[in-house]
Design an enzyme around this catalytic site. Sequence first.
Site, PDB file in Angstrom:
ATOM      1  N   ARG A  27      43.805  45.453  48.227  1.00  0.00           N
ATOM      2  CA  ARG A  27      42.524  44.736  48.428  1.00  0.00           C
ATOM      3  C   ARG A  27      42.680  43.768  47.281  1.00  0.00           C
ATOM      4  O   ARG A  27      42.085  44.030  46.267  1.00  0.00           O
ATOM      5  CB  ARG A  27      41.225  45.585  48.465  1.00  0.00           C
ATOM      6  CG  ARG A  27      40.061  45.142  48.681  1.00  0.00           C
ATOM      7  CD  ARG A  27      38.929  45.886  48.191  1.00  0.00           C
ATOM      8  NE  ARG A  27      38.560  45.568  46.747  1.00  0.00           N
ATOM      9  CZ  ARG A  27      38.105  46.507  45.966  1.00  0.00           C
ATOM     10  NH1 ARG A  27      37.825  47.724  46.373  1.00  0.00           N
ATOM     11  NH2 ARG A  27      37.947  46.291  44.660  1.00  0.00           N
ATOM     12  N   HIS A  70      35.393  44.551  46.129  1.00  0.00           N
ATOM     13  CA  HIS A  70      34.988  45.602  47.380  1.00  0.00           C
ATOM     14  C   HIS A  70      34.098  44.791  48.271  1.00  0.00           C
ATOM     15  O   HIS A  70      34.408  44.901  49.340  1.00  0.00           O
ATOM     16  CB  HIS A  70      34.328  46.800  46.402  1.00  0.00           C
ATOM     17  CG  HIS A  70      33.657  47.577  47.670  1.00  0.00           C
ATOM     18  ND1 HIS A  70      34.077  48.124  48.412  1.00  0.00           N
ATOM     19  CD2 HIS A  70      32.176  47.803  47.484  1.00  0.00           C
ATOM     20  CE1 HIS A  70      33.036  48.763  49.294  1.00  0.00           C
ATOM     21  NE2 HIS A  70      31.872  48.724  48.741  1.00  0.00           N
ATOM     22  N   TYR A  99      36.930  46.652  36.242  1.00  0.00           N
ATOM     23  CA  TYR A  99      37.888  47.936  36.155  1.00  0.00           C
ATOM     24  C   TYR A  99      39.489  47.934  36.740  1.00  0.00           C
ATOM     25  O   TYR A  99      40.095  48.693  36.532  1.00  0.00           O
ATOM     26  CB  TYR A  99      37.300  49.172  37.299  1.00  0.00           C
ATOM     27  CG  TYR A  99      37.043  48.115  38.885  1.00  0.00           C
ATOM     28  CD1 TYR A  99      38.127  47.947  39.575  1.00  0.00           C
ATOM     29  CD2 TYR A  99      35.785  47.648  39.149  1.00  0.00           C
ATOM     30  CE1 TYR A  99      37.996  47.389  40.803  1.00  0.00           C
ATOM     31  CE2 TYR A  99      35.713  47.198  40.587  1.00  0.00           C
ATOM     32  CZ  TYR A  99      36.894  47.011  41.476  1.00  0.00           C
ATOM     33  OH  TYR A  99      36.554  46.427  42.493  1.00  0.00           O
TER      34      TYR A  99
END
Lengths: 343, 326
Positions: free
Chosen positions: A243, A247, A256
């Site tokens: 990805r 998100h 992160y």
Amino acid sequence: MLEILRPDGSIVGEPPFSMDETKRLYGAMVSARTYDTKGTALQKQGRLATYASFEGQEAAQVGAIATLRHDDWLVATYRDAAAMWMQGYPWVNLFLGRTGDERGGSPPVGVNVLPPSITVGAHMIHAVGLGWAEAHQGRDRIAMTLFGDGATSEGDFHEAMNFAGVFGAPVVFLCQNNHYAISTPRHRQTASETIAQKADAYGIPGVQVDGNDLFAVATAAQEAVARARDGSGPTLIEAVTFRVGPHTTADDPSRYRDVSEETEWRGLDPIDRVQRYLESLGEWTPEWNDQLAESAAKEIEAAIAEAEAFDPLGPSEIFEAMFETPTPQLERQRSLLVGEPDG
Amino acid sequence: MAEQNLAQALTGALDHVLSTDPGTIVLGEDVGLTGGVFRVTDGLQAKHGPERVIDTPVAESGIVGAAFGMAIAGLRPIAEIQFLGFAYPAFDQVVSHISRIRNRSRHRFTAPLVIRIPYGAGIGAAEHHSESTEALFTHTPGLKVVIPATPADAAGLLLTAVADPDPVIFLEPIRSYRRLRGEVGDPPEPVAFGEAVLRQRGSDVTIISYGAMVPDVLEAAAQLGHTGTQADVIDLRTLVPLDIEAVLESVARTGRAVIVQEGHRTCGFAAELAASIQENALYLLEAPVARVTGWDTVVPLRRAEHHYVPSIGRIVAAVESTMRGV
């Protein structure tokens, strides 16, 4: 891990598609990328609710769905718009849903694609029930379900795989392992070396493929679909992809992960490698690509216009689809809301 | 007509729908070879085959989630969960998907399925086997919630549930399975949803109940009758849809209402009924609306269970208090 189309556009083994079909699927990936880019942009303009980009996962979705029959079932998630569209779910419905309108969940009759699942994991067993019911009624439709690496941690993944195995349901489980569930990396989801190996525990075949490789995904999916259709039961496919975006539009990946990870995976882009392959065979030109992009942009713009032309559901309409016929309680509540005398 | 207990009535109704509608299937844990933990599906697998009466793995979410997919693909699944206390693993499927698919797809996809679940205390089993948490389902938009009290209603409501175009939670009173006997048609007569029934007619007070509490309410009403208090006893039969008109019509005649439910008190279905009665009939009331309910405790285990389930004594006392206007 099954690989056929290398990042440099060279081939190992047999492509699963004719040149015409490969070019059609390349065009589909261009359309999907156009939709996805537009989705993120529209959300930033406040015209869509939260949007979940699938950038980088186009080959996994387009390659898998290319192996389905038009009337097969698809049960997918909020990140699977490319797959849903490939299986007949109109762009306008996808946009409409993302504007925050239930009518997006109502594709035309004959399109056997459920509205996207927003909860993670519970939907996989729905595909088992769908496929099982088709077989029970003597039809050879199958069901495919898409989910991410995070969903494999849900208990419902186990129940779905287990039911499918026990009953030999005609289902293809396609896990897009895109390495992140919001912020949680793949290695914190499971101690298994691969997700594909989980299939062993359910007595069904599991195969890991390069998820950015259109040909590898499709080759594995073709075999899984054939097995399901001929009554040989379910298959788990793990498509290893990434990805590259956040998100959703509400997420900030820099909290992160290192941006170098995204850069590295952008170098493995699934559309670029099909382009290189086609170009190496003299089947890709900038003019053709421009035509595809232009036509995709037009199609997407038209879908946006159509979706935005819907008036929001009125106060009376929110009561209309709870049951086939609203209960007296709902009718009374509707009267309260619309200001009519209480029936 | 034949005299049957409530479990037999359900078996007959299931046999009837399996025999008349090829789209129906029964699935659940131990429903086939053993006929279910309460033997409600006894003999059905032998008669209709293992493809239509399906023993599943022990996985409630899987059973209910698979039934959901089956319903969308054109079947009429009748899923069984062994006890209401075991249904919670399936709750996400019910609340997040089954109850919502019609609205989520604006009628494009629907889930006409029935989830049969034995509920209530009274058989002295282990923890989790005595739950009356029907309010979890009545609080969930998009579900019909049915709780029969008699053998004929159990069979008749089940036929209606299977024919219904929407998902139905069908709660079966465990302690009535064998305790209650009654005439049941062959085939059973369908019973419409949303139509309460007056089990006893009286003019002094309205007692409203459903399911497993109805026999005890009738016993309490009989005792009250001996001392001169004549009660209307309303058995709601379906909580969603709710026949509030029957309740209000009765309360308008009696001016007094006592609601009896086995479920926990706070936010139980009795609270909804009490609110509806006061919204619509406050000035007709001669006394506050009374509730006789289970408590906000875990249902006690066998030796102390009687402290929890509304007793005939508690029902009688509540009615007497209501008759005094307090």
